[in-house]
Write a protein that holds these residues in place. Structure first.
Motif, PDB file in Angstrom:
ATOM      1  N   GLU A 294       0.826  -1.211   0.000  1.00 45.75           N
ATOM      2  CA  GLU A 294       0.000   0.000   0.000  1.00 45.75           C
ATOM      3  C   GLU A 294       0.859   1.260   0.000  1.00 45.75           C
ATOM      4  N   GLY A 295       1.823   1.311   0.933  1.00 41.75           N
ATOM      5  CA  GLY A 295       2.598   2.539   1.077  1.00 41.75           C
ATOM      6  C   GLY A 295       3.550   2.807  -0.064  1.00 41.75           C
ATOM      7  N   ASN A 296       4.058   1.748  -0.711  1.00 41.60           N
ATOM      8  CA  ASN A 296       5.088   1.931  -1.729  1.00 41.60           C
ATOM      9  C   ASN A 296       4.615   1.686  -3.161  1.00 41.60           C
ATOM     10  N   VAL A 297       3.437   1.062  -3.324  1.00 40.66           N
ATOM     11  CA  VAL A 297       2.964   0.748  -4.673  1.00 40.66           C
ATOM     12  C   VAL A 297       1.572   1.322  -4.919  1.00 40.66           C
ATOM     13  N   PHE A 298       0.568   0.815  -4.179  1.00 37.64           N
ATOM     14  CA  PHE A 298      -0.823   1.163  -4.473  1.00 37.64           C
ATOM     15  C   PHE A 298      -1.114   2.642  -4.230  1.00 37.64           C
ATOM     16  N   GLN A 299      -0.809   3.110  -3.029  1.00 36.36           N
ATOM     17  CA  GLN A 299      -1.167   4.488  -2.693  1.00 36.36           C
ATOM     18  C   GLN A 299      -0.476   5.514  -3.580  1.00 36.36           C
ATOM     19  N   PRO A 300       0.860   5.424  -3.785  1.00 42.49           N
ATOM     20  CA  PRO A 300       1.464   6.405  -4.704  1.00 42.49           C
ATOM     21  C   PRO A 300       0.908   6.353  -6.113  1.00 42.49           C
ATOM     22  N   MET A 301       0.642   5.134  -6.621  1.00 40.99           N
ATOM     23  CA  MET A 301       0.117   5.030  -7.986  1.00 40.99           C
ATOM     24  C   MET A 301      -1.278   5.622  -8.090  1.00 40.99           C
ATOM     25  N   ILE A 302      -2.167   5.255  -7.160  1.00 43.84           N
ATOM     26  CA  ILE A 302      -3.558   5.717  -7.224  1.00 43.84           C
ATOM     27  C   ILE A 302      -3.634   7.222  -6.994  1.00 43.84           C
ATOM     28  N   GLN A 303      -2.926   7.704  -5.964  1.00 49.97           N
ATOM     29  CA  GLN A 303      -2.985   9.130  -5.673  1.00 49.97           C
ATOM     30  C   GLN A 303      -2.282   9.949  -6.734  1.00 49.97           C
ATOM     31  N   SER A 304      -1.225   9.417  -7.328  1.00 48.95           N
ATOM     32  CA  SER A 304      -0.546  10.172  -8.374  1.00 48.95           C
ATOM     33  C   SER A 304      -1.437  10.348  -9.595  1.00 48.95           C
ATOM     34  N   LEU A 309      -0.094  14.061  -9.352  1.00 48.52           N
ATOM     35  CA  LEU A 309       1.230  14.130  -8.748  1.00 48.52           C
ATOM     36  C   LEU A 309       2.004  12.858  -9.063  1.00 48.52           C
ATOM     37  N   HIS A 310       3.298  13.004  -9.235  1.00 48.94           N
ATOM     38  CA  HIS A 310       4.132  11.826  -9.443  1.00 48.94           C
ATOM     39  C   HIS A 310       4.201  11.019  -8.152  1.00 48.94           C
ATOM     40  N   ALA A 311       4.360   9.690  -8.295  1.00 50.22           N
ATOM     41  CA  ALA A 311       4.399   8.832  -7.119  1.00 50.22           C
ATOM     42  C   ALA A 311       5.530   9.221  -6.169  1.00 50.22           C
ATOM     43  N   ALA A 312       6.675   9.641  -6.716  1.00 51.85           N
ATOM     44  CA  ALA A 312       7.783  10.064  -5.858  1.00 51.85           C
ATOM     45  C   ALA A 312       7.422  11.311  -5.065  1.00 51.85           C
ATOM     46  N   VAL A 313       6.660  12.214  -5.673  1.00 53.37           N
ATOM     47  CA  VAL A 313       6.231  13.424  -4.969  1.00 53.37           C
ATOM     48  C   VAL A 313       5.309  13.059  -3.809  1.00 53.37           C
ATOM     49  N   VAL A 314       4.427  12.084  -4.021  1.00 57.87           N
ATOM     50  CA  VAL A 314       3.530  11.648  -2.943  1.00 57.87           C
ATOM     51  C   VAL A 314       4.332  11.089  -1.769  1.00 57.87           C
ATOM     52  N   ALA A 336      -2.202  18.831   0.556  1.00 60.84           N
ATOM     53  CA  ALA A 336      -1.531  20.130   0.507  1.00 60.84           C
ATOM     54  C   ALA A 336      -0.631  20.225  -0.722  1.00 60.84           C
ATOM     55  N   ALA A 337       0.125  19.159  -1.011  1.00 57.59           N
ATOM     56  CA  ALA A 337       0.973  19.157  -2.205  1.00 57.59           C
ATOM     57  C   ALA A 337       0.134  19.251  -3.474  1.00 57.59           C
ATOM     58  N   ALA A 338      -1.010  18.570  -3.485  1.00 60.48           N
ATOM     59  CA  ALA A 338      -1.881  18.628  -4.658  1.00 60.48           C
ATOM     60  C   ALA A 338      -2.457  20.031  -4.850  1.00 60.48           C
ATOM     61  N   LEU A 339      -2.839  20.698  -3.758  1.00 56.26           N
ATOM     62  CA  LEU A 339      -3.359  22.063  -3.871  1.00 56.26           C
ATOM     63  C   LEU A 339      -2.275  23.031  -4.348  1.00 56.26           C
ATOM     64  N   ILE A 340      -1.046  22.834  -3.858  1.00 51.77           N
ATOM     65  CA  ILE A 340       0.062  23.664  -4.343  1.00 51.77           C
ATOM     66  C   ILE A 340       0.263  23.450  -5.844  1.00 51.77           C
ATOM     67  N   ALA A 341       0.155  22.195  -6.283  1.00 55.55           N
ATOM     68  CA  ALA A 341       0.283  21.908  -7.716  1.00 55.55           C
ATOM     69  C   ALA A 341      -0.840  22.557  -8.513  1.00 55.55           C
ATOM     70  N   VAL A 342      -2.049  22.600  -7.948  1.00 55.82           N
ATOM     71  CA  VAL A 342      -3.168  23.258  -8.628  1.00 55.82           C
ATOM     72  C   VAL A 342      -2.871  24.742  -8.836  1.00 55.82           C
ATOM     73  N   VAL A 343      -2.416  25.400  -7.776  1.00 53.61           N
ATOM     74  CA  VAL A 343      -2.100  26.833  -7.878  1.00 53.61           C
ATOM     75  C   VAL A 343      -0.962  27.061  -8.873  1.00 53.61           C
ATOM     76  N   TRP A 344       0.063  26.213  -8.776  1.00 56.36           N
ATOM     77  CA  TRP A 344       1.215  26.376  -9.667  1.00 56.36           C
ATOM     78  C   TRP A 344       0.821  26.183 -11.133  1.00 56.36           C
ATOM     79  N   ASN A 345       0.023  25.165 -11.415  1.00 50.61           N
ATOM     80  CA  ASN A 345      -0.399  24.930 -12.797  1.00 50.61           C
ATOM     81  C   ASN A 345      -1.255  26.078 -13.324  1.00 50.61           C
ATOM     82  N   TYR A 346      -2.108  26.644 -12.463  1.00 51.18           N
ATOM     83  CA  TYR A 346      -2.934  27.772 -12.914  1.00 51.18           C
ATOM     84  C   TYR A 346      -2.072  28.998 -13.193  1.00 51.18           C
ATOM     85  N   VAL A 347      -1.082  29.240 -12.330  1.00 61.09           N
ATOM     86  CA  VAL A 347      -0.180  30.375 -12.569  1.00 61.09           C
ATOM     87  C   VAL A 347       0.583  30.176 -13.864  1.00 61.09           C
TER      88      VAL A 347
END
Length: 367
Positions: A294-304, A309-314, A336-347
């Motif tokens: 879960e911590g190293n495969v499923f969660q990073p892949m699904i959330q990315s 977000l890239h799995a490494a970023v997660v 929080a990282a995803a929201l920062i990415a949202v703001v950055w992509n919009y900028v």
């Protein structure tokens, strides 16, 4: 003969470096002040965050009812009551079977401790009863010496429970109001902001809301995956209370690190007192493997995929959040990282240079 450095270019590079350093320093100061203010207002901000998470989880049902013509207040009330019933049912599903078998579990714990003592007395440890008694007396003496700190810890624990109850109640009320008045928030925000902000802020807020929804859905899917895999392992080993343990695993998936440890500890304990040490070790191995997947495969892949977000970023976000703010930091790091990415992509979209063959009107439409 090597060429000498240009004094003009060197001075220009130094000026540019100094300007960039000052700008970065100002940004870091602004971020530090924002985090300090966030910490001062945490008693209000934390229920707000929990309320938003609960709203993203229950909003699809409320939206379905509203589209069927239900009044917003009635739809929000029904969804809130249903949510309370589901949470109560989950608690009952876990607590009732455990309470009904508490006597059997207690006897099993005593028998398990006795088996551990017999195992420790045999080879290769060869620990005698006198040594075990001495170790037990030493532990009791240490507990008596630290009784004051234990009382302090208990008081702190009670305070934490009270704060948790208050946070849950506030989050529940906020969820109701978000469900009832949420769709009117962005139009209201648009009317309150001047100029360009009236366009930019609502767009970023809408994208942030979609991101939070993706986070909650991905976390729920990961928890369901954990519950199914661990539940199948417990069922194969014929460990009792399989369904309550699976439900506990699913619920605890929303609390990083500690939730998984707590659910795993309960499962291993029940396997130990009911099936013996061998099955308990097998259950422990199953839980460790599933948690690692879960911590190293499923969660990073699904959330990315769901959060962009890239799995490494997660993984790095969870590690950084945990080191900065413990469990709460681990829970909030990914959104929080995803929201920062949202703001950055919009900028970036707003600062993007139009293509050479693209007219200004087409560039505005693309933005």
């Amino acid at each position: 003969m090597p060429a000498s450095l240009s004094s003009r270019k060197t001075a220009a590079a130094l000026r540019t470096s100094a300007r960039v350093s000052v700008e970065l320093l100002l940004v870091l100061v602004a971020v530090s002040v924002a985090l300090w203010l966030l910490g001062r207002m945490w008693s209000v901000v934390w229920p707000l965050i929990v309320g938003l998470f609960l709203t993203t989880l229950t909003w699809p049902v409320a939206r379905f009812l509203r589209r069927r013509g239900w009044p917003p207040a009635l739809a929000a009330s029904v969804v809130t009551v249903l949510f309370l019933l589901v949470v109560t049912g989950i608690v009952a599903l876990i607590a009732v079977p455990v309470a009904s078998q508490s006597g059997e579990l207690a006897d099993g714990v005593v028998a398990g401790i006795q088996r551990l003592r017999e195992w420790a007395a045999g080879p290769p440890l060869n620990i005698g009863d006198d040594q075990l008694t001495g170790a037990f007396d030493s532990a009791v003496a240490r507990v008596q010496d630290s009784i004051g700190s234990m009382v302090t810890a208990v008081v702190a624990g009670v305070s934490t429970v009270v704060n948790g109850v208050v946070t849950a109640v506030l989050a529940l009320f906020l969820m109701f109001f978000f469900l009832k008045d949420g769709p009117r928030f962005l139009p209201w925000l648009t009317r309150q902001l001047p100029g360009r902000l009236a366009t930019d802020v609502p767009v970023v807020a809408a994208r942030g809301w979609e991101t939070l929804g993706a986070f909650v859905r991905s976390q729920a899917f990961v928890g369901l995956l954990d519950a199914v895999l661990i539940g199948i392992g417990l069922w194969i080993l014929k460990v009792p209370l399989v369904l309550p343990l699976a439900v506990l695993t699913f619920v605890s998936a929303f609390v990083p690190i500690v939730g998984a440890l707590f659910a795993g500890l309960v499962a291993v304990l029940i396997a130990l007192v009911s099936n013996g040490l061998t099955d308990a070790l097998i259950v422990l191995a199953i839980i460790v493997v599933v948690q690692q997947l879960e911590g190293n495969v499923f969660q990073p892949m699904i959330q990315s995929r769901g959060l962009g977000l890239h799995a490494a970023v997660v993984l790095l976000a969870v590690a950084l959040g945990g080191s900065l703010a413990g469990i709460v930091g681990s829970l909030l790091a990914v959104p929080a990282a995803a929201l920062i990415a949202v703001v950055w992509n919009y900028v970036r979209e707003q600062l993007r240079e139009p293509e050479a063959d693209e007219s200004p009107a087409e560039a505005a439409v693309a933005s």
